[in-house]
Structure formats: structure tokens, C-alpha cells
Design a protein around this motif. Structure first.
Motif, PDB file in Angstrom:
ATOM      1  N   PRO A 118      -0.519  21.367   4.176  1.00 52.06           N
ATOM      2  CA  PRO A 118      -1.323  20.294   3.581  1.00 52.06           C
ATOM      3  C   PRO A 118      -2.286  20.855   2.541  1.00 52.06           C
ATOM      4  N   LEU A 119      -2.460  20.137   1.454  1.00 52.87           N
ATOM      5  CA  LEU A 119      -3.466  20.523   0.467  1.00 52.87           C
ATOM      6  C   LEU A 119      -4.853  20.153   0.992  1.00 52.87           C
ATOM      7  N   PHE A 120      -4.966  18.961   1.551  1.00 51.59           N
ATOM      8  CA  PHE A 120      -6.213  18.502   2.168  1.00 51.59           C
ATOM      9  C   PHE A 120      -5.904  18.203   3.639  1.00 51.59           C
ATOM     10  N   PRO A 121      -5.964  19.223   4.502  1.00 51.74           N
ATOM     11  CA  PRO A 121      -5.603  19.015   5.912  1.00 51.74           C
ATOM     12  C   PRO A 121      -6.467  17.926   6.555  1.00 51.74           C
ATOM     13  N   GLY A 122      -5.800  17.025   7.260  1.00 58.19           N
ATOM     14  CA  GLY A 122      -6.518  15.970   7.963  1.00 58.19           C
ATOM     15  C   GLY A 122      -6.863  14.769   7.103  1.00 58.19           C
ATOM     16  N   TYR A 123      -6.338  14.700   5.883  1.00 58.07           N
ATOM     17  CA  TYR A 123      -6.621  13.560   5.015  1.00 58.07           C
ATOM     18  C   TYR A 123      -5.342  12.929   4.510  1.00 58.07           C
ATOM     19  N   VAL A 124      -5.308  11.612   4.548  1.00 51.45           N
ATOM     20  CA  VAL A 124      -4.251  10.819   3.949  1.00 51.45           C
ATOM     21  C   VAL A 124      -4.950   9.845   3.009  1.00 51.45           C
ATOM     22  N   PHE A 125      -4.368   9.623   1.855  1.00 57.82           N
ATOM     23  CA  PHE A 125      -4.959   8.727   0.866  1.00 57.82           C
ATOM     24  C   PHE A 125      -4.127   7.462   0.783  1.00 57.82           C
ATOM     25  N   ILE A 126      -4.806   6.351   0.553  1.00 54.97           N
ATOM     26  CA  ILE A 126      -4.132   5.060   0.439  1.00 54.97           C
ATOM     27  C   ILE A 126      -4.361   4.532  -0.963  1.00 54.97           C
ATOM     28  N   GLU A 127      -3.271   4.192  -1.626  1.00 51.28           N
ATOM     29  CA  GLU A 127      -3.323   3.535  -2.929  1.00 51.28           C
ATOM     30  C   GLU A 127      -2.978   2.069  -2.680  1.00 51.28           C
ATOM     31  N   ILE A 128      -3.882   1.185  -3.085  1.00 51.69           N
ATOM     32  CA  ILE A 128      -3.705  -0.243  -2.808  1.00 51.69           C
ATOM     33  C   ILE A 128      -4.262  -1.037  -3.972  1.00 51.69           C
ATOM     34  N   ASP A 129      -3.688  -2.211  -4.227  1.00 55.33           N
ATOM     35  CA  ASP A 129      -4.128  -3.004  -5.373  1.00 55.33           C
ATOM     36  C   ASP A 129      -5.314  -3.907  -5.049  1.00 55.33           C
ATOM     37  N   SER A 130      -5.835  -3.814  -3.840  1.00 53.93           N
ATOM     38  CA  SER A 130      -6.994  -4.626  -3.457  1.00 53.93           C
ATOM     39  C   SER A 130      -7.926  -3.779  -2.586  1.00 53.93           C
ATOM     40  N   LYS A 131      -8.838  -4.427  -1.940  1.00 48.83           N
ATOM     41  CA  LYS A 131      -9.728  -3.751  -0.988  1.00 48.83           C
ATOM     42  C   LYS A 131      -9.017  -3.610   0.360  1.00 48.83           C
ATOM     43  N   ILE A 132      -9.578  -2.808   1.246  1.00 49.90           N
ATOM     44  CA  ILE A 132      -9.065  -2.700   2.611  1.00 49.90           C
ATOM     45  C   ILE A 132      -9.405  -4.011   3.325  1.00 49.90           C
ATOM     46  N   ASP A 133      -8.387  -4.791   3.672  1.00 47.85           N
ATOM     47  CA  ASP A 133      -8.634  -6.067   4.347  1.00 47.85           C
ATOM     48  C   ASP A 133      -8.644  -5.868   5.862  1.00 47.85           C
ATOM     49  N   ASP A 134      -8.972  -6.935   6.591  1.00 46.95           N
ATOM     50  CA  ASP A 134      -9.099  -6.853   8.051  1.00 46.95           C
ATOM     51  C   ASP A 134      -7.798  -6.437   8.723  1.00 46.95           C
ATOM     52  N   GLN A 193       0.868  -1.168   0.000  1.00 46.74           N
ATOM     53  CA  GLN A 193       0.000   0.000   0.000  1.00 46.74           C
ATOM     54  C   GLN A 193       0.904   1.217   0.000  1.00 46.74           C
ATOM     55  N   HIS A 194       0.399   2.259  -0.617  1.00 42.46           N
ATOM     56  CA  HIS A 194       1.174   3.501  -0.700  1.00 42.46           C
ATOM     57  C   HIS A 194       0.332   4.608  -0.081  1.00 42.46           C
ATOM     58  N   PHE A 195       0.936   5.348   0.845  1.00 39.50           N
ATOM     59  CA  PHE A 195       0.246   6.453   1.486  1.00 39.50           C
ATOM     60  C   PHE A 195       0.557   7.740   0.737  1.00 39.50           C
ATOM     61  N   ILE A 196      -0.470   8.546   0.513  1.00 36.19           N
ATOM     62  CA  ILE A 196      -0.327   9.802  -0.223  1.00 36.19           C
ATOM     63  C   ILE A 196      -0.763  10.941   0.687  1.00 36.19           C
ATOM     64  N   PHE A 197       0.141  11.895   0.835  1.00 31.45           N
ATOM     65  CA  PHE A 197      -0.160  13.101   1.621  1.00 31.45           C
ATOM     66  C   PHE A 197       0.254  14.287   0.765  1.00 31.45           C
ATOM     67  N   LEU A 198      -0.731  14.954   0.173  1.00 32.07           N
ATOM     68  CA  LEU A 198      -0.460  16.068  -0.721  1.00 32.07           C
ATOM     69  C   LEU A 198      -0.226  17.356   0.057  1.00 32.07           C
ATOM     70  N   ARG A 199       0.830  18.074  -0.342  1.00 26.14           N
ATOM     71  CA  ARG A 199       1.136  19.361   0.281  1.00 26.14           C
ATOM     72  C   ARG A 199       1.280  20.412  -0.811  1.00 26.14           C
ATOM     73  N   ARG A 200       1.104  21.655  -0.403  1.00 28.20           N
ATOM     74  CA  ARG A 200       1.234  22.786  -1.323  1.00 28.20           C
ATOM     75  C   ARG A 200       2.277  23.738  -0.780  1.00 28.20           C
ATOM     76  N   GLN A 201       3.025  24.309  -1.676  1.00 25.95           N
ATOM     77  CA  GLN A 201       4.026  25.285  -1.288  1.00 25.95           C
ATOM     78  C   GLN A 201       3.402  26.662  -1.425  1.00 25.95           C
ATOM     79  N   LEU A 202       3.365  27.396  -0.324  1.00 23.30           N
ATOM     80  CA  LEU A 202       2.794  28.734  -0.312  1.00 23.30           C
ATOM     81  C   LEU A 202       3.865  29.749   0.065  1.00 23.30           C
ATOM     82  N   THR A 203       3.794  30.902  -0.580  1.00 22.89           N
ATOM     83  CA  THR A 203       4.650  32.020  -0.205  1.00 22.89           C
ATOM     84  C   THR A 203       3.880  32.830   0.812  1.00 22.89           C
ATOM     85  N   ILE A 204       4.488  33.025   1.974  1.00 27.86           N
ATOM     86  CA  ILE A 204       3.827  33.776   3.034  1.00 27.86           C
ATOM     87  C   ILE A 204       4.761  34.877   3.521  1.00 27.86           C
ATOM     88  N   TRP A 205       4.158  35.895   4.103  1.00 32.06           N
ATOM     89  CA  TRP A 205       4.926  36.988   4.695  1.00 32.06           C
ATOM     90  C   TRP A 205       4.781  36.865   6.196  1.00 32.06           C
TER      91      TRP A 205
END
Length: 183
Positions: free
Chosen positions: A54-70, A31-43
Motif C-alpha cells: 500500500p502507498l497509504f497503508p490503512g487508507y481507502v479513498f472514495i471518489e463520489i459526485d456528491s456528499k457522503i449521504d446517510d 462511487q469509486h474506491f481508490i486504493f493506491l499501491r506501490r511496486q517495490l523491489t525487495i530482497w
């Protein structure tokens, strides 16, 4: 491949992934965990800084070749930073077509979303030439030229999500420069 969304403690996404990977190290399924981030210029304090958020704060995505097993379900559910699977822990669903298209849009740019290149036309409308805002022009709801940010609103996981993306302004339409050269 199947993609799932996991809601986790905001600002603890990397700790969630680290803890999960440690517990899943000997697992035969990958399984591969995906956590998207964005680079922002701030003052901050009068200084221009580049910050990863974070692009989607509080979310991590899982890429897997099957279903979520037990086994995967149990390991993730016992993670200190875990809240829930989407839709719910009793109704775990793959990302739908719309959510997948948004996720893939950003994944093609890498897990860190950089600035877009834009210019403003004669009607002061933003025109994106390249970067993460390309293809999302219709979803831009606000532009802050001073901060170099565009506020984008998308429907993701059946929720309206709003986030800022950085842009760099180029002088003018590059096609106009070519037209001038050809004259």
C-alpha cells in the motif's frame, strides 16, 4: 467530483472495498474506491522480488459526485474493516487542496505506482527523469542507492506521512548524451 478518505484496518483495504462494493451494488449513486499501491523491489532469502505494498497503508479513498449521504455512511460504517472517516465520523470532510494534489499526482500514474527513472548528478544528487518521483524531488528525505529506494515525506490529511518509492538508475543525464552527439 468529491474525494474522501476512510481509515480502515491496515492490510485489509481490498477486503474493505470488496465488502463495500457488494453492499452498494444496487445503489443508484455511483462511487469509486481508490486504493493506491506501490511496486517495490525487495530482497528476500537472497532473491530479488517485486512486491505490491500500500502507498497509504490503512487508507481507502472514495471518489463520489456528491456528499457522503446517510445510506453510504451507514453501509461503510458497518463494514467489518472500517475505522473512521477523516476528520471524524461526526466531521466528514473532503480532501483539501494539498491532499487532492498528492492523490491526483499518483492517480495520473494509475492505482499501482511503478519505479521512477533517475540518475545522480556530479554532486551525487538524485535527478528524476520520469515516474512517480517526478515533481516530488523536494520531498525526498533519504536515498538508498543499494536498495534503489527514495524515502519521501509529504503532509497528507494533516499528518506527516513517509513512504519509500522504487527507482531505477540510468547511466547519466540524457541531455549530456545529446550534447555529445551535437558536438
Amino acid at each position: 467530483m468529491n474525494y474522501y478518505a476512510v481509515q480502515v484496518t491496515p492490510r485489509q483495504e481490498l477486503k474493505f472495498i470488496e465488502q463495500a462494493q457488494q453492499k452498494l451494488a444496487n445503489r443508484p449513486h455511483s462511487q469509486h474506491f481508490i486504493f493506491l499501491r506501490r511496486q517495490l523491489t525487495i530482497w528476500r532469502a537472497g532473491k530479488k522480488l517485486s512486491e505490491l505494498q500500500p502507498l497509504f497503508p490503512g487508507y481507502v479513498f472514495i471518489e463520489i459526485d456528491s456528499k457522503i449521504d446517510d445510506q453510504l455512511y451507514h453501509i461503510l460504517k458497518t463494514n467489518k474493516y472500517f475505522y473512521r472517516f477523516l476528520n471524524s465520523n461526526h466531521d466528514i470532510v473532503e480532501l483539501n487542496k494539498n491532499d487532492l494534489s498528492i492523490l491526483h499526482h499518483f492517480l495520473t500514474l494509475g492505482e499501482t505506482v511503478r519505479s521512477s527513472l533517475v540518475y545522480f548528478d556530479e554532486h551525487d544528487k538524485i535527478v528524476v527523469t520520469e515516474g512517480p518521483l517526478k515533481g516530488l524531488e523536494g520531498k525526498i528525505i533519504k536515498v538508498d542507492k543499494r536498495k534503489h529506494r527514495a524515502k519521501v515525506q509529504v503532509e497528507f490529511t494533516n499528518t506527516q506521512m513517509t513512504f519509500d518509492l522504487s527507482f531505477e538508475t540510468i547511466a547519466k543525464d540524457p541531455n549530456e548524451e545529446e550534447d555529445i552527439k551535437h558536438e
